[in-house]
Design a protein around this motif. Sequence first.
Motif, short mmCIF file in Angstrom:
data_model
loop_
_atom_site.label_atom_id
_atom_site.label_comp_id
_atom_site.label_asym_id
_atom_site.label_seq_id
_atom_site.Cartn_x
_atom_site.Cartn_y
_atom_site.Cartn_z
N GLY A 14 43.96 40.27 51.95
CA GLY A 14 44.58 38.86 51.95
C GLY A 14 45.63 38.68 51.45
O GLY A 14 46.11 39.56 50.74
N PRO A 15 46.37 38.16 52.31
CA PRO A 15 47.97 37.43 51.25
C PRO A 15 47.73 36.72 49.30
O PRO A 15 48.52 37.27 48.96
N ASP A 16 46.16 36.15 49.60
CA ASP A 16 46.38 35.49 48.33
C ASP A 16 45.34 36.78 47.72
O ASP A 16 44.93 36.43 45.88
N GLY A 17 45.33 38.16 48.00
CA GLY A 17 45.20 38.99 47.28
C GLY A 17 43.56 38.82 47.14
O GLY A 17 42.81 40.78 46.02
N ASP A 18 42.56 38.34 47.17
CA ASP A 18 41.13 38.04 47.62
C ASP A 18 40.78 40.18 48.56
O ASP A 18 41.69 40.39 50.03
N THR A 19 39.71 40.22 48.54
CA THR A 19 39.01 41.01 48.84
C THR A 19 38.84 40.78 50.65
O THR A 19 38.18 39.84 50.37
N ARG A 20 39.06 41.24 51.52
CA ARG A 20 38.82 41.36 53.02
C ARG A 20 37.40 41.70 53.06
O ARG A 20 36.89 42.83 52.80
N TRP A 21 37.06 41.61 53.92
CA TRP A 21 34.86 41.35 53.74
C TRP A 21 34.80 41.94 54.99
O TRP A 21 35.56 41.47 56.35
N ASP A 22 33.90 43.12 56.02
CA ASP A 22 34.09 43.25 57.23
C ASP A 22 32.32 43.17 57.68
O ASP A 22 31.27 43.49 57.05
N PRO A 23 31.95 42.37 58.31
CA PRO A 23 30.92 42.03 58.17
C PRO A 23 29.98 42.33 59.19
O PRO A 23 28.17 43.31 59.25
N THR A 24 30.74 43.22 60.38
CA THR A 24 30.29 44.34 60.83
C THR A 24 29.57 45.70 59.97
O THR A 24 27.92 46.03 60.75
N ARG A 25 30.86 45.83 58.85
CA ARG A 25 29.68 47.11 58.17
C ARG A 25 28.97 46.22 57.11
O ARG A 25 28.46 47.40 56.01
N ASN A 26 29.24 45.07 56.80
CA ASN A 26 28.60 44.43 55.89
C ASN A 26 28.85 45.13 53.92
O ASN A 26 27.77 45.10 53.11
N THR A 27 30.08 45.18 54.12
CA THR A 27 30.88 45.96 53.57
C THR A 27 32.14 45.26 53.35
O THR A 27 32.84 44.60 54.06
#
Length: 124
Positions: A10-23
């Motif tokens: 994301g804009p803050d540099g944190d890794t985004r999570w994909d809940p549909t794939r659970n990763t």
Amino acid sequence: MSYALSRATGPDGDTRWDPTRNTWATAESPVTETIRGILNTPQGQCLVDETAGVRWDRVDKLRTDAGVTAEAEIRAALKRFVDSGEIRGLAVTVEVYPARDTLLFDVSFEDVKLKALRRVKGSA
């Protein structure tokens, strides 16, 4: 399909999570994620490559030339990507709000491998 596998941030540099794939979410453009990381890192703070990052310490938000200085520092930080041919058409705009001690940047470029325009916005 991308040319490489990279985590989306994301804009803050944190890794985004994909809940549909659970990763973690997969990035559309790995070079965009690399550039986002460069823009979020003060130069000298990356242990792997001390030359990576932006020299934010050179930007005084209270000076009238803060926008021009910030644009020059962003361009200098991304020069390696332009020179290597990974990106082209680099455009940088900077808005400075001294009263709020805020600097907003908007960086756009073409990801050469994907032949697609990309954009990274952030603040410093």
